[in-house]
Design a protein around this motif. Structure first.
Motif, PDB file in Angstrom:
ATOM      1  N   ARG A  78       4.937   6.882  -3.439  1.00 39.16           N
ATOM      2  CA  ARG A  78       3.983   6.987  -4.540  1.00 39.16           C
ATOM      3  C   ARG A  78       2.900   8.027  -4.229  1.00 39.16           C
ATOM      4  O   ARG A  78       2.669   8.372  -3.079  1.00 39.16           O
ATOM      5  N   GLN A  79       2.260   8.490  -5.270  1.00 35.17           N
ATOM      6  CA  GLN A  79       1.150   9.428  -5.143  1.00 35.17           C
ATOM      7  C   GLN A  79      -0.121   8.628  -4.917  1.00 35.17           C
ATOM      8  O   GLN A  79      -0.674   8.048  -5.856  1.00 35.17           O
ATOM      9  N   THR A  80      -0.575   8.603  -3.684  1.00 36.74           N
ATOM     10  CA  THR A  80      -1.729   7.782  -3.344  1.00 36.74           C
ATOM     11  C   THR A  80      -2.364   8.331  -2.070  1.00 36.74           C
ATOM     12  O   THR A  80      -1.964   9.387  -1.570  1.00 36.74           O
ATOM     13  N   ASP A  81      -3.324   7.600  -1.529  1.00 38.95           N
ATOM     14  CA  ASP A  81      -3.997   8.036  -0.310  1.00 38.95           C
ATOM     15  C   ASP A  81      -3.326   7.417   0.911  1.00 38.95           C
ATOM     16  O   ASP A  81      -2.556   6.456   0.805  1.00 38.95           O
ATOM     17  N   ILE A  82      -3.623   7.948   2.076  1.00 37.25           N
ATOM     18  CA  ILE A  82      -2.981   7.496   3.303  1.00 37.25           C
ATOM     19  C   ILE A  82      -3.382   6.067   3.666  1.00 37.25           C
ATOM     20  O   ILE A  82      -2.594   5.322   4.254  1.00 37.25           O
ATOM     21  N   ASP A  83      -4.571   5.635   3.294  1.00 37.91           N
ATOM     22  CA  ASP A  83      -4.998   4.268   3.606  1.00 37.91           C
ATOM     23  C   ASP A  83      -4.108   3.239   2.912  1.00 37.91           C
ATOM     24  O   ASP A  83      -3.759   2.204   3.492  1.00 37.91           O
ATOM     25  N   THR A  84      -3.737   3.519   1.667  1.00 35.29           N
ATOM     26  CA  THR A  84      -2.849   2.616   0.932  1.00 35.29           C
ATOM     27  C   THR A  84      -1.472   2.571   1.582  1.00 35.29           C
ATOM     28  O   THR A  84      -0.860   1.502   1.709  1.00 35.29           O
ATOM     29  N   ALA A  85      -0.985   3.750   1.997  1.00 36.64           N
ATOM     30  CA  ALA A  85       0.322   3.809   2.668  1.00 36.64           C
ATOM     31  C   ALA A  85       0.300   3.035   3.982  1.00 36.64           C
ATOM     32  O   ALA A  85       1.242   2.297   4.301  1.00 36.64           O
ATOM     33  N   LEU A  86      -0.763   3.170   4.743  1.00 37.21           N
ATOM     34  CA  LEU A  86      -0.852   2.478   6.033  1.00 37.21           C
ATOM     35  C   LEU A  86      -1.003   0.975   5.853  1.00 37.21           C
ATOM     36  O   LEU A  86      -0.484   0.190   6.662  1.00 37.21           O
ATOM     37  N   GLN A  87      -1.703   0.552   4.826  1.00 37.28           N
ATOM     38  CA  GLN A  87      -1.793  -0.882   4.551  1.00 37.28           C
ATOM     39  C   GLN A  87      -0.398  -1.449   4.291  1.00 37.28           C
ATOM     40  O   GLN A  87      -0.044  -2.531   4.794  1.00 37.28           O
ATOM     41  N   TYR A  88       0.401  -0.721   3.535  1.00 34.52           N
ATOM     42  CA  TYR A  88       1.778  -1.146   3.260  1.00 34.52           C
ATOM     43  C   TYR A  88       2.579  -1.188   4.552  1.00 34.52           C
ATOM     44  O   TYR A  88       3.320  -2.148   4.819  1.00 34.52           O
ATOM     45  N   HIS A  89       2.430  -0.141   5.375  1.00 30.00           N
ATOM     46  CA  HIS A  89       3.177  -0.090   6.637  1.00 30.00           C
ATOM     47  C   HIS A  89       2.880  -1.288   7.526  1.00 30.00           C
ATOM     48  O   HIS A  89       3.795  -1.987   7.981  1.00 30.00           O
TER      49      HIS A  89
END
Length: 219
Positions: A78-89
């Motif tokens: 998705r088009q989002t910020d890295i903080d959101t991606a890391l929370q998912y990870h």
């Protein structure tokens, strides 16, 4: 002005026509019933954090390695910020570790990108209490289009790779699938997910990672 998706815009207005399914055929995307996490030899994943702003796709793929191949068990695209991606990870990876024990994670990062990403990743690990599942940097030396066009296309066409049927419930699956089906070398459609997905399968071909998985079973 009529709306167009990326493929339509590329075909109509740019000199990069995209033919859906030209390299990756829809019938190659085979769905299977996923195993329980504990029944995979290894769970591995890879991230492309898109060295840019939130308009770029952040993509991650988690795969389960088993005796006969690899299954994509989870994804992020998705088009989002890295903080959101890391929370998912960290949310997903901590669950993998709890239920399996043989897990390893990477992100695509050059030396310059490591300087930017590593402090952010470590801060996220502290925030989410995820020290045991911190993604490590790895950098492919192969052009990503060539890599996708050879390794990924071959692996999908031969059935070595398949997909958990639960991915259909993931809100990011539509975009991830579109990036695969619209792929062609020199095309204008994003390839963040296919690139992350392919690097996420390295555990299947990496002797060190497989030894880790086998060691767990021998204990």
């Amino acid at each position: 002005f009529p709306s167009h998706d990326t493929a339509a815009l590329s075909n109509e207005f740019y000199n990069t026509p995209i033919k859906v399914g030209k390299r990756i055929k829809p019938e190659w995307i085979k769905y299977v019933k996923p195993r329980e996490y504990k029944n995979y030899l290894l769970i591995t994943g890879n991230w492309d954090f898109a060295y840019g702003d939130a308009a770029c796709y952040k993509a991650g793929a988690f795969v389960g390695v088993h005796e006969t191949g690899i299954t994509v068990i989870d994804l992020f695209c998705r088009q989002t910020d890295i903080d959101t991606a890391l929370q998912y990870h960290f949310t997903r990876a901590k669950k993998h570790l709890k239920l399996n024990g043989s897990c390893i994670y990477y992100y695509d990062g050059s030396v310059g990108q490591e300087v930017v990403y590593n402090p952010i990743i470590l801060q996220a690990a502290i925030k989410h209490n995820g020290y045991g599942v911190v993604p490590m940097s790895q950098k492919s030396q192969t052009d990503k289009y060539t890599k996708i066009d050879t390794v990924l296309v071959s692996s999908l066409s031969t059935g070595v790779l398949d997909f958990s049927e639960k991915l259909k419930e993931n809100p990011d699956w539509e975009e991830a699938e579109a990036q695969m089906l619209n792929f062609q070398k020199g095309g204008g459609y994003p390839v963040d997910f296919p690139d992350a997905f392919l690097d996420g399968t390295r555990g299947y071909f990496n002797p060190t990672s497989l030894c880790l998985a086998l060691y767990r079973d021998w204990e």
